[in-house]
Motif scaffolding. Structure first.
Motif, PDB file in Angstrom:
ATOM      1  N   ALA A 215       0.833  -1.203   0.000  1.00 21.38           N
ATOM      2  CA  ALA A 215       0.000   0.000   0.000  1.00 21.38           C
ATOM      3  C   ALA A 215       0.869   1.255   0.000  1.00 21.38           C
ATOM      4  O   ALA A 215       0.570   2.234  -0.691  1.00 21.38           O
ATOM      5  CB  ALA A 215      -0.931  -0.004   1.213  1.00 21.38           C
ATOM      6  N   TYR A 216       1.967   1.223   0.733  1.00 25.96           N
ATOM      7  CA  TYR A 216       2.889   2.363   0.772  1.00 25.96           C
ATOM      8  C   TYR A 216       3.450   2.641  -0.626  1.00 25.96           C
ATOM      9  O   TYR A 216       3.444   3.773  -1.097  1.00 25.96           O
ATOM     10  CB  TYR A 216       4.021   2.090   1.754  1.00 25.96           C
ATOM     11  N   TYR A 217       3.911   1.599  -1.310  1.00 24.50           N
ATOM     12  CA  TYR A 217       4.511   1.794  -2.628  1.00 24.50           C
ATOM     13  C   TYR A 217       3.475   2.109  -3.705  1.00 24.50           C
ATOM     14  O   TYR A 217       3.824   2.652  -4.747  1.00 24.50           O
ATOM     15  CB  TYR A 217       5.372   0.594  -3.027  1.00 24.50           C
ATOM     16  N   ARG A 218       2.217   1.800  -3.468  1.00 23.53           N
ATOM     17  CA  ARG A 218       1.151   2.206  -4.388  1.00 23.53           C
ATOM     18  C   ARG A 218       0.716   3.645  -4.122  1.00 23.53           C
ATOM     19  O   ARG A 218      -0.117   4.190  -4.842  1.00 23.53           O
ATOM     20  CB  ARG A 218      -0.065   1.278  -4.248  1.00 23.53           C
ATOM     21  N   GLY A 219       1.245   4.251  -3.063  1.00 26.11           N
ATOM     22  CA  GLY A 219       0.903   5.636  -2.735  1.00 26.11           C
ATOM     23  C   GLY A 219      -0.362   5.765  -1.922  1.00 26.11           C
ATOM     24  O   GLY A 219      -0.936   6.841  -1.827  1.00 26.11           O
ATOM     25  N   GLU A 220      -0.818   4.683  -1.317  1.00 23.24           N
ATOM     26  CA  GLU A 220      -2.061   4.699  -0.547  1.00 23.24           C
ATOM     27  C   GLU A 220      -1.851   5.071   0.910  1.00 23.24           C
ATOM     28  O   GLU A 220      -2.816   5.278   1.628  1.00 23.24           O
ATOM     29  CB  GLU A 220      -2.726   3.325  -0.633  1.00 23.24           C
ATOM     30  N   VAL A 221      -0.615   5.146   1.345  1.00 27.27           N
ATOM     31  CA  VAL A 221      -0.311   5.505   2.733  1.00 27.27           C
ATOM     32  C   VAL A 221       0.227   6.930   2.714  1.00 27.27           C
ATOM     33  O   VAL A 221       1.248   7.205   2.078  1.00 27.27           O
ATOM     34  CB  VAL A 221       0.739   4.547   3.341  1.00 27.27           C
ATOM     35  N   PRO A 222      -0.455   7.852   3.395  1.00 28.31           N
ATOM     36  CA  PRO A 222       0.015   9.242   3.370  1.00 28.31           C
ATOM     37  C   PRO A 222       1.355   9.378   4.068  1.00 28.31           C
ATOM     38  O   PRO A 222       1.625   8.728   5.074  1.00 28.31           O
ATOM     39  CB  PRO A 222      -1.079  10.009   4.116  1.00 28.31           C
TER      40      PRO A 222
END
Length: 94
Positions: free
Chosen positions: A77-84
């Motif tokens: 999720a972090y690498y997909r940009g979903e974690v601010p």
């Protein structure tokens, strides 16, 4: 309770690729870019950039409870940009 070790790989400059190929070397590091480039004869692949999961460690008392899987889900999720991304102190970007 869980730790994920990640290796950031790629963005190998053209000069480094040419030097390694010319000498027939198998350079240390950047495992995925070098391997894919050699196996599929894709000279542009090493210019790409990505993350490789090296290992996942979970505390022995909580193995089998999904902590490692959740850590990997959060990493994706972090690498997909979903974690601010939070703000660093003094308003500088983290």
């Amino acid at each position: 309770l869980a730790v994920v070790q990640v290796a950031l790989e790629g963005r190998i400059p053209g000069a480094a690729r040419a030097q390694a190929e010319g000498r027939g070397l198998n350079p240390a590091g950047d495992l995925i870019p070098w391997t894919v480039s050699a196996q599929f004869l894709d000279k542009d692949f090493p210019t790409l950039y990505g993350a490789r999961v090296v290992r996942v460690a979970v505390h022995p008392d909580v193995t089998g409870m999904g902590y490692g899987s959740e850590a990997l889900r959060q990493l994706c999720a972090y690498y997909r940009g979903e974690v601010p991304r939070g703000e660093a102190p003094h308003g500088k970007e983290a």
